[in-house]
Design an enzyme around this catalytic site. Structure first.
Site, mmCIF file in Angstrom:
data_model
loop_
_atom_site.group_PDB
_atom_site.id
_atom_site.type_symbol
_atom_site.label_atom_id
_atom_site.label_comp_id
_atom_site.label_asym_id
_atom_site.label_seq_id
_atom_site.Cartn_x
_atom_site.Cartn_y
_atom_site.Cartn_z
ATOM 1 N N CYS A 1 24.171 -2.431 -2.651
ATOM 2 C CA CYS A 1 25.144 -1.362 -2.486
ATOM 3 C C CYS A 1 25.598 -0.907 -3.864
ATOM 4 O O CYS A 1 25.318 -1.567 -4.859
ATOM 5 C CB CYS A 1 26.347 -1.868 -1.710
ATOM 6 S SG CYS A 1 25.880 -2.651 -0.167
ATOM 7 N N ARG B 1 21.117 3.017 -4.490
ATOM 8 C CA ARG B 1 21.326 1.610 -4.164
ATOM 9 C C ARG B 1 21.621 1.403 -2.677
ATOM 10 O O ARG B 1 21.686 0.270 -2.200
ATOM 11 C CB ARG B 1 22.493 1.047 -4.975
ATOM 12 C CG ARG B 1 22.267 1.061 -6.454
ATOM 13 C CD ARG B 1 23.420 0.424 -7.168
ATOM 14 N NE ARG B 1 23.544 -0.975 -6.826
ATOM 15 C CZ ARG B 1 22.873 -1.961 -7.414
ATOM 16 N NH1 ARG B 1 22.051 -1.681 -8.392
ATOM 17 N NH2 ARG B 1 23.026 -3.205 -7.046
ATOM 18 N N TRP C 1 24.400 -0.183 1.843
ATOM 19 C CA TRP C 1 23.117 -0.423 2.504
ATOM 20 C C TRP C 1 23.357 -1.641 3.374
ATOM 21 O O TRP C 1 23.541 -2.745 2.876
ATOM 22 C CB TRP C 1 22.041 -0.681 1.453
ATOM 23 C CG TRP C 1 20.654 -0.726 1.991
ATOM 24 C CD1 TRP C 1 19.839 0.346 2.252
ATOM 25 C CD2 TRP C 1 19.886 -1.886 2.309
ATOM 26 N NE1 TRP C 1 18.621 -0.089 2.717
ATOM 27 C CE2 TRP C 1 18.618 -1.449 2.767
ATOM 28 C CE3 TRP C 1 20.135 -3.251 2.273
ATOM 29 C CZ2 TRP C 1 17.617 -2.320 3.162
ATOM 30 C CZ3 TRP C 1 19.127 -4.125 2.674
ATOM 31 C CH2 TRP C 1 17.890 -3.658 3.116
ATOM 32 N N ASN D 1 29.195 -5.920 -3.106
ATOM 33 C CA ASN D 1 27.740 -5.795 -3.069
ATOM 34 C C ASN D 1 27.197 -7.209 -3.023
ATOM 35 O O ASN D 1 27.585 -8.040 -3.839
ATOM 36 C CB ASN D 1 27.270 -5.068 -4.334
ATOM 37 C CG ASN D 1 25.759 -5.070 -4.469
ATOM 38 O OD1 ASN D 1 25.046 -5.178 -3.477
ATOM 39 N ND2 ASN D 1 25.276 -4.939 -5.691
ATOM 40 N N GLU E 1 -1.086 0.211 -4.159
ATOM 41 C CA GLU E 1 0.079 0.957 -4.617
ATOM 42 C C GLU E 1 0.109 2.360 -3.993
ATOM 43 O O GLU E 1 1.156 2.850 -3.574
ATOM 44 C CB GLU E 1 0.092 1.025 -6.155
ATOM 45 C CG GLU E 1 1.186 1.856 -6.781
ATOM 46 C CD GLU E 1 2.609 1.442 -6.380
ATOM 47 O OE1 GLU E 1 2.787 0.388 -5.771
ATOM 48 O OE2 GLU E 1 3.533 2.221 -6.675
ATOM 49 N N LYS F 1 3.100 3.815 -1.636
ATOM 50 C CA LYS F 1 3.826 5.059 -1.954
ATOM 51 C C LYS F 1 3.842 5.966 -0.735
ATOM 52 O O LYS F 1 4.877 6.525 -0.377
ATOM 53 C CB LYS F 1 3.167 5.826 -3.112
ATOM 54 C CG LYS F 1 3.401 5.315 -4.506
ATOM 55 C CD LYS F 1 4.774 5.508 -5.052
ATOM 56 C CE LYS F 1 5.689 4.372 -4.732
ATOM 57 N NZ LYS F 1 5.591 3.142 -5.493
ATOM 58 N N GLU G 1 6.199 4.574 2.082
ATOM 59 C CA GLU G 1 7.650 4.592 1.899
ATOM 60 C C GLU G 1 8.249 5.984 1.870
ATOM 61 O O GLU G 1 9.372 6.165 2.312
ATOM 62 C CB GLU G 1 8.106 3.717 0.728
ATOM 63 C CG GLU G 1 7.631 4.085 -0.625
ATOM 64 C CD GLU G 1 8.087 3.070 -1.699
ATOM 65 O OE1 GLU G 1 9.065 2.336 -1.494
ATOM 66 O OE2 GLU G 1 7.443 3.033 -2.755
ATOM 67 N N HIS H 1 -15.636 -5.865 8.199
ATOM 68 C CA HIS H 1 -15.354 -7.152 8.856
ATOM 69 C C HIS H 1 -14.289 -7.028 9.940
ATOM 70 O O HIS H 1 -13.649 -8.010 10.300
ATOM 71 C CB HIS H 1 -14.961 -8.201 7.812
ATOM 72 C CG HIS H 1 -16.065 -8.505 6.851
ATOM 73 N ND1 HIS H 1 -17.183 -9.227 7.208
ATOM 74 C CD2 HIS H 1 -16.256 -8.126 5.568
ATOM 75 C CE1 HIS H 1 -17.994 -9.307 6.167
ATOM 76 N NE2 HIS H 1 -17.466 -8.635 5.160
ATOM 77 N N LYS I 1 16.917 1.148 -3.580
ATOM 78 C CA LYS I 1 16.202 1.050 -4.848
ATOM 79 C C LYS I 1 16.141 -0.384 -5.339
ATOM 80 O O LYS I 1 15.138 -0.829 -5.877
ATOM 81 C CB LYS I 1 16.920 1.938 -5.876
ATOM 82 C CG LYS I 1 16.272 1.945 -7.249
ATOM 83 C CD LYS I 1 14.926 2.632 -7.213
ATOM 84 C CE LYS I 1 14.227 2.622 -8.547
ATOM 85 N NZ LYS I 1 12.794 2.910 -8.385
#
Ligand code: AGP
Length: 608
Positions: free
Chosen positions: A2, A27, A74, A100, A481, A485, A488, A504, A603
């Protein structure tokens, strides 16, 4: 997880706090609240949803005062409702707290407080602090805070105001970040630097266990052993401009475009191109490296992906064995780490709790710890034996971009430096590697010049719900990566696989029109990658390849090719990730998603 901002001074606390919270929304942003002391009364206003909702309300229903605290949340305990939002009151409305972190023993404390007659209004762990402080206060705020800290267990950064002490802002921290901003006839607290840049560049970074009392003209701090301490005054060099959008529509695209510059800065700082020396002597010395028998790279999310590239680079260039591990798993794996281990922790924020705790575990086992982080003064930077700062500048977009490429570049330079210490690289080889990496910033600039094809390709993604990202060798690490990206910021489910692994099992999922992003940059593996593309294409997959113009077979077999400039194979990840970042960004835009603040994400992940 937070964001906290607190103010005491002669100015308008509400204005400072709201501006600061806006800079901290990365945050957490599922609710926000503010408490302002005016005369003898503390007024709290809190709203669920984004900060703009609180802002709008306060415009119509203004409050004012010279002391206040604010919070952007958050959720960890309790849904993101108004009653669970911070600040939280004590029952008599005299004590107000923002927090926080997580109070681990809050259930037990809550039970004790209920038995004493305290009534709770929320489901949060934080409300316990307000009541507990109230029950401990006997006329001396510092005594009450000291006793409170002895009773609570967990991670916390706290801001507390009490209407009995109208000239004081209390604060403390353990595991969660908190800084004090130093002003003229005013002082501040905040979770992170950008919140305060408009007002001051002079800050104290609190250490774990620190607590204290702030007035408009004085800062009184105590350490974990209750000794009065003076913490160093740090001068922040980031400009406010650096910490804000600088003309771009979103932080993510701004930060993507900043990559040439930040990589150039890293090269300038670390490499002396007159004699091709690498300025890492402070980090690790020859005799220290000689004692190292194994290297572990430990991180989460994007930083973990950078670590995977780092592993590849250190193994290939310095011929040292490396294992890269996910921090949250590593800690509980009873790892083979001892005093002959070098453990490298990668973290943009330097505040990721999983990574912090993994570092603690390694230190306990006697390992040498090295942090690669972007935030000066962060917990990870302070806990590690050695630190490499990525110097990417503040990264605000939740999706990490420029921190990632800076982490990878630092790994590349570290690999060469280790190879030099081990005398397993010739000066010609070293020169070649350093000359090639010098071209990367400019090659990224070229990539960023024409975005039309990427924008068109992102249109294709607008209507899909699933996709694959595949590659072989180093390409697979970049595929991971690229896929993260996309997930998210676009909420499209994508999976990344080593290209050879598809057959496979997962190939059963391929159907007409399903997009597969295929990274093809590794010369030795190209033929195999072309075979994979054919397998996929014959089953209807829509192929988006990422390669350079020399790889004509790849281009001929793809539906779309996102071209990258030619570099040596080991550096290709620094280029191939750029179109993947952009593809995710424009897909997010097409879908109307708030790209800098995607749902459910924060973040800085300061909980386990
Ligand atoms: C990156 O786009 C993510 N938001 C996330 O995976 C992030 O990289 C991870 O949480 C680690 O964060 P850190 O680098 O600050 O430790």
């Amino acid at each position: 997880m937070c964001g906290i901002v607190g103010y005491i001074g002669e100015g308008d606390a509400k204005e400072v706090i709201l501006e600061g919270l806006e800079k901290l929304e990365y945050r957490g942003y599922d609710s926000a609240g503010i408490a302002i002391l005016k005369d003898d009364v503390i007024q709290i206003v809190k709203k669920s949803g984004k900060l703009s909702i609180l802002n709008d309300y306060l415009e119509k229903n203004p409050i004012s005062g010279n002391l206040g605290i604010g919070h952007t949340r958050w959720a960890t305990h309790g849904a993101p409702t108004e009653s669970n939002s911070h600040p939280h009151y004590s029952e008599d409305r005299k004590v107000v707290v923002v927090h926080n972190g997580i109070i681990e023993n809050y259930q037990q404390l809550k039970k004790g407080l209920i038995e004493k007659g305290y009534k709770f209004e929320s489901e949060t762990d934080t409300e316990v602090i307000a009541h507990l402080y109230h029950s401990l206060y006997k006329g001396n705020s510092i005594e009450a805070l000291k006793n409170l800290i002895q009773l609570i267990r967990g991670s916390y950064a706290l801001g507390i105001i009490h209407s009995d002490n109208k000239d004081e802002l209390l604060c403390c921290r353990n595991e969660s970040p908190l800084i004090i901003g130093i002003g003229e006839n005013e002082n501040f607290i905040a979770s992170d630097v950008p919140a305060l840049l408009k007002y001051t560049k002079k800050v104290h970074f609190l250490e774990n266990g620190d607590y204290g009392k702030i007035t408009k003209s004085n800062i009184e701090l105590y350490d974990i052993n209750n000794n009065l301490v003076e913490r160093e005054v740090n001068t922040i060099e980031w400009t406010l401009e650096q910490a804000t959008k600088g003309g771009y529509e979103h932080f993510m695209i701004k930060e993507i475009h900043e990559q040439p510059e930040t990589l150039r800065q890293t090269l300038e700082r670390v490499v002396n191109y007159h004699d091709y020396s690498i300025n890492f002597e402070e980090i690790i010395k020859k005799d220290e490296l000689e004692k190292i028998e194994n290297i572990h790279i430990i991180a989460c999310g994007t930083a973990y992906h950078a670590g995977l590239q780092g592993e590849y680079m250190i193994e290939k260039i310095a011929k040292l064995p490396v294992a890269t591990e996910i921090a949250s798993e590593f800690r509980y794996s009873n790892p083979f780490v001892d005093k002959k281990s070098l453990c490298i922790f990668v973290s943009q924020s330097g505040e990721t709790l999983d990574t912090i705790l993994a570092m603690k575990e390694c230190k306990k086992r006697g390992a040498m710890t090295l942090a690669i982080t972007n935030v000066v003064g962060s917990t990870i930077s302070r806990d590690a034996d050695k630190v490499i700062y990525t110097m990417a500048g503040p990264e605000i977009g939740v999706a990490s971009t420029k921190a990632y490429t800076n982490q990878v570049l630092n790994f590349f330079l570290l690999a060469i430096y280790f190879a030099e210490l081990k005398e397993c690289i010739s000066s010609d080889e070293k020169k070649l590697l350093l000359e090639e990496v010098k071209k990367i910033p400019q090659q990224i600039e070229v990539l960023l010049e024409d975005l039309e094809l990427i924008k068109e390709t992102s249109e294709y993604f607008k209507n899909v719900t699933n996709g694959f990202y595949i590659g072989r060798g180093l390409d697979y690490k970049v595929a991971l990566e690229g896929s993260l990206k996309m997930k998210e910021v676009s909420y499209i489910h994508t999976e990344s696989l080593p290209a050879g692994e598809l057959k496979h099992g997962t190939i059963a999922l391929i159907e007409e029109g399903l997009p597969t992003v295929v990274l093809c940059t590794q010369t030795e593996l190209l033929e195999k990658s072309v075979s994979n593309i054919r397998e996929l294409k014959s089953r209807g997959s829509y192929i988006i390849s990422v390669t350079n113009e020399e790889n004509t077979e790849v281009i001929a077999n793809s539906d779309v090719t996102l071209l990258i400039p030619k570099t040596i194979d080991i550096l290709s990840g620094l280029l191939s990730v750029i179109p993947l970042q952009l593809l995710a960004y424009y897909t997010s835009l097409n879908k109307g998603i708030d790209v800098d603040k995607p749902r459910n994400l924060a973040k800085s992940v300061t909980v386990e």
